[in-house]
Design a protein around this motif. Structure first.
Motif, short mmCIF file in Angstrom:
data_model
loop_
_atom_site.label_atom_id
_atom_site.label_comp_id
_atom_site.label_asym_id
_atom_site.label_seq_id
_atom_site.Cartn_x
_atom_site.Cartn_y
_atom_site.Cartn_z
N MET A 172 39.10 33.19 31.17
CA MET A 172 39.67 32.11 31.96
C MET A 172 38.58 31.09 32.34
O MET A 172 38.84 29.90 32.39
N SER A 173 37.37 31.58 32.59
CA SER A 173 36.32 30.69 33.06
C SER A 173 35.62 29.96 31.93
O SER A 173 35.31 28.78 32.04
N TRP A 174 35.32 30.67 30.85
CA TRP A 174 34.56 30.06 29.75
C TRP A 174 35.27 30.29 28.43
O TRP A 174 34.75 31.02 27.56
N ILE A 218 38.94 37.60 33.27
CA ILE A 218 38.34 36.62 34.17
C ILE A 218 37.37 35.72 33.41
O ILE A 218 37.32 34.51 33.61
N LEU A 219 36.62 36.30 32.48
CA LEU A 219 35.67 35.48 31.75
C LEU A 219 36.35 34.55 30.75
O LEU A 219 35.93 33.42 30.57
#
Lengths: 205, 321, 194
Positions: free
Chosen positions: B134-136, B131-132
């Motif tokens: 994908m975000s940053w 998830i991280l």
């Protein structure tokens, strides 16, 4: 009479709040809530359809033969959905672009058909309007709330109306970096799940 | 222990008489060599990331325990292991808020929501990582993370270098150097030898199953070898893949996590092999420089399916045991 | 029997009323919808393509018939006295559906002035960069119409956006389509432009 009218109206706002209490109509909830604006717009469109289809179904409840009632409801609902689509195109074109296919899909939104079948077909027009308005406003507010969470975390902005954010995190923290996952489709499931969990901490009655 | 009731649960069993505390303590011990090397190599910021990660993982678990009014479970150290693994997968320059949000996603969304210990279908750390990333994505670019550092070896992330400059770049990274940690990467993933020592220790103590590790590594060597044989100019040798990126961390510590990996021997072999196979596919054909995180999430996903391959139950007429 | 008749009658009346109502609303909103499409989709793209025209391309738009469909053409008078046209084509096979592309062409030297994406439903941050970030579409600027407007993979002259090859391909398809349409319709367009 007045008391039960108020009851029918307010139940949609809390006890039977569509996405959180009934867990119904999740397709638009997950798909369009990238911004508060989209969520509210979708909710208003659905409310419009809900109120008028409830009204018409309730008025015609003694005329419509039981065997073809679902077909009749669908015709009524589809008519209002198409009207909403034309109106959105004519008066709120950017919103129409943002919502895209999900406006026509209100036809198959189980909240609308569910209210027609379970409530409007058994109650007077005034009660049906109160019910439709209550559920519709509850739906609109829920979509706005999910949109708020997703947009605030995922993009760092809050867009209520007109496409320009009323709040921007970068104006508070210059090097703010949004949690982009929340804007993506899987983020919608996670956001909805977490909000459902929080809602379940509060008893419904 | 004055429990007089005899409780029989369903087969298959895998219990060696240990407690969760012992299991997780041994995991922490096994992770130490690689983590300590990371701190030596990348300095105090690496220590900061690791301690913050462990502390916040345990903090989130405590908060969730309080919110859901359950017994305190941080004593079994599981969240410490999750936090340490998460910290070890970050570059030393990761900002503090990445660690705080990441451990939240790991512990709360990756583990607690599924029912806590033993209930998670995915490795919690990998949920957080995916998830991280994908975000940053910016903060997981190891080349950019270490621009201000001075190293006495090639300061390029091996997998990214191969991805963007072709297989020839693999020659910059001799296998011996990769094993000794002469590479740029995540805090706990650079020191290959330390990871192997820790992993073998866990296998010898019986905490992880050798079948998964061996078939995972075999999947990488066989698939990577086939790629390399067909076109050595385009695809680096399997040994390069084996010792770079998150591969060893994934093989020894992530793929073997108890609740998200199979219990029987044949499923374990399939599970591990599939993981290695997917990593090579993602690295050689896919868009990601290092596919370990997604590959292991993927085999976690198919785990319930391949776990259906199991011995027939004893007894007559039992068809759906 | 009575039930049967009532079923038929109710459904017929209902659908007839619904049809009539919708037809009325459609004709009532038609003009406004067309205005909105112009204003929100085509006008911004045209404004970016024709940065220095002396006329109003939106007001002077005209239609060209081609194989049963109508192509809306926006003429522009360039500052150097030349003329240009812009029209929209749809590139098939984007990641989330068709990609609309407004293509501006200088009719004097048959060069592309610029192209801009009008409508799309691509992934934000990946394919949507085709619209948000002009560095990809600016590759089309000043290319001759004789050029192969495909991606470099297909021996063309356009670099795909990293991570968004499918969207890039759809944009290129739209550009190629515009190229062919223009070659075919050029005489007619020039006749109408005057």
């Amino acid at each position: 009479m007045a008391q039960s009218l108020a009851k029918e109206f307010t139940k949609g706002l809390w006890a039977e709040l569509p996405p959180f209490r009934l867990v119904l109509g999740l397709c638009p909830v997950l798909a369009v809530t990238k911004t508060v604006e989209n969520g509210l717009g979708m909710g208003i469109a659905t409310t419009f359809v809900l109120v008028f289809s409830n009204l018409l179904v309730s008025m015609l409840r003694n005329v419509i033969p039981t065997k073809v009632r679902i077909a009749c409801y669908i015709v009524i609902i589809a008519t209002f959905v198409t009207i909403v689509e034309f109106l959105a195109q004519a008066f709120a074109y950017p919103l129409f672009l943002a919502l895209g296919i999900f406006i026509p899909l209100i036809v198959v939104n189980c909240i609308v058909l569910g209210r027609a079948e379970a409530f409007a077909s058994k109650n007077t027009p005034v009660m049906a309007i109160a019910d439709g308005l209550g559920i519709g406003i509850g739906f609109t507010l829920s979509l706005g709330a999910i949109g708020l969470v997703r947009e605030f975390l995922g993009a760092g902005t809050i867009t209520i109306w007109g496409g320009t954010p009323v709040f921007d995190m970068t104006s508070v923290f210059a090097n703010f970096q949004p949690f982009g996952f929340m804007i993506e489709a899987p983020g919608a499931f996670v956001a909805l799940g977490l909000m459902l969990a929080v809602m379940n901490l509060i008893p419904s009655k | 222990m004055n429990n007089t009731k005899l409780i029989v649960s369903h087969a298959p069993f895998w219990h060696d008489g240990d407690s969760l505390f012992q299991l997780n303590l041994n995991y922490l011990i096994a992770l130490l060599p690689a983590a300590l090397f990371g701190i030596l190599q990348f300095g105090a910021t690496a220590l900061g990331v690791l301690t913050l990660s462990v502390a916040f993982a345990m903090l989130w678990e405590t908060i969730m325990n309080l919110v859901s009014r359950q017994d305190m479970t941080i004593g079994n150290l599981e969240s410490a292991v999750i936090g340490l693994l998460f910290g070890m997968m970050l570059p030393a320059t990761a900002p503090w808020w990445i660690v705080v949000i990441g451990t939240f996603v790991c512990v709360v969304i990756g583990k607690y929501i599924f029912g806590g210990t033993g209930g998670n279908p995915f490795h919690p750390t990998l949920v957080g990582m995916a998830i991280l990333m994908m975000s940053w994505p910016v903060y997981f670019d190891f080349d950019a993370a270490y621009v201000s550092y001075e190293f006495d070896f090639t300061a390029l992330a091996p997998l990214a270098a191969v991805k963007f400059q072709g297989a020839g770049a693999a020659e910059l990274f001799p296998v011996g150097g990769l094993l000794a940690g002469q590479e740029v990467g995540a805090i706990g993933a650079v020191f290959g030898l330390g990871l192997i020592i820790g992993g073998v220790y866990l296998i010898l103590r019986g905490y992880t199953r050798w079948e998964i590790v061996v078939s995972f590594l075999a999947g990488i060597i066989i698939t990577g070898g086939l790629f390399s044989l067909t076109n050595p100019d385009a695809y680096p040798s399997p040994l390069f893949h084996l010792f770079s990126g998150y591969t060893l961390l994934g093989a020894f510590f992530l793929a073997t996590e108890n609740s998200s990996s199979p219990v029987n021997r044949i499923p374990m072999l399939i599970y591990g092999f599939l993981g290695g196979f997917m990593i090579i596919l993602m690295r050689n054909i896919g868009a990601y420089a290092d596919g370990t995180v997604l590959a292991i999430l993927l085999i976690n996903l198919v785990n319930p399916l391949i776990d259906n391959i199991r011995p027939k139950a004893l007894g007559k007429g039992v068809t759906n045991a | 029997m009575r039930e049967m008749i009532s079923m038929v009658v109710v459904l017929t009346v209902l659908t007839a009323v619904s049809g009539g109502l919708l037809a009325a609303i459609k004709s009532g909103t038609e003009l406004r919808i067309e205005e909105q499409v112009l204003k929100f989709q085509k006008a911004p793209a045209i404004a970016q393509i024709f940065t220095d025209v002396s006329n109003d391309p939106l007001a002077e738009r005209f239609n060209v018939e081609t194989e049963g469909t109508t192509l809306q053409v926006f003429p522009g008078k360039l500052e150097d006295g030349g003329t240009a046209v812009a029209f929209e084509t749809k590139g098939k096979g984007g990641y989330g559906g068709d990609v609309g592309l407004m293509v501006g062409i200088n009719t004097d030297n048959d060069q592309i002035i610029a192209v801009r994406v009008t409508t799309h439903s691509e992934t934000p941050g990946l394919g949507a960069r085709a619209k948000d970030d002009p560095s990809f579409v600016s590759q089309f600027a000043d290319l001759s119409l004789e050029e192969n407007l495909d991606l470099k993979n297909n021996n063309g002259s356009i670099d795909a956006m990293s991570g968004a090859t499918i969207t890039s391909q759809a944009v290129c398809l739209a550009a190629i389509q515009a190229q062919e349409l223009y070659k075919k319709l050029k005489p007619e367009i020039l006749k109408q432009i005057q």
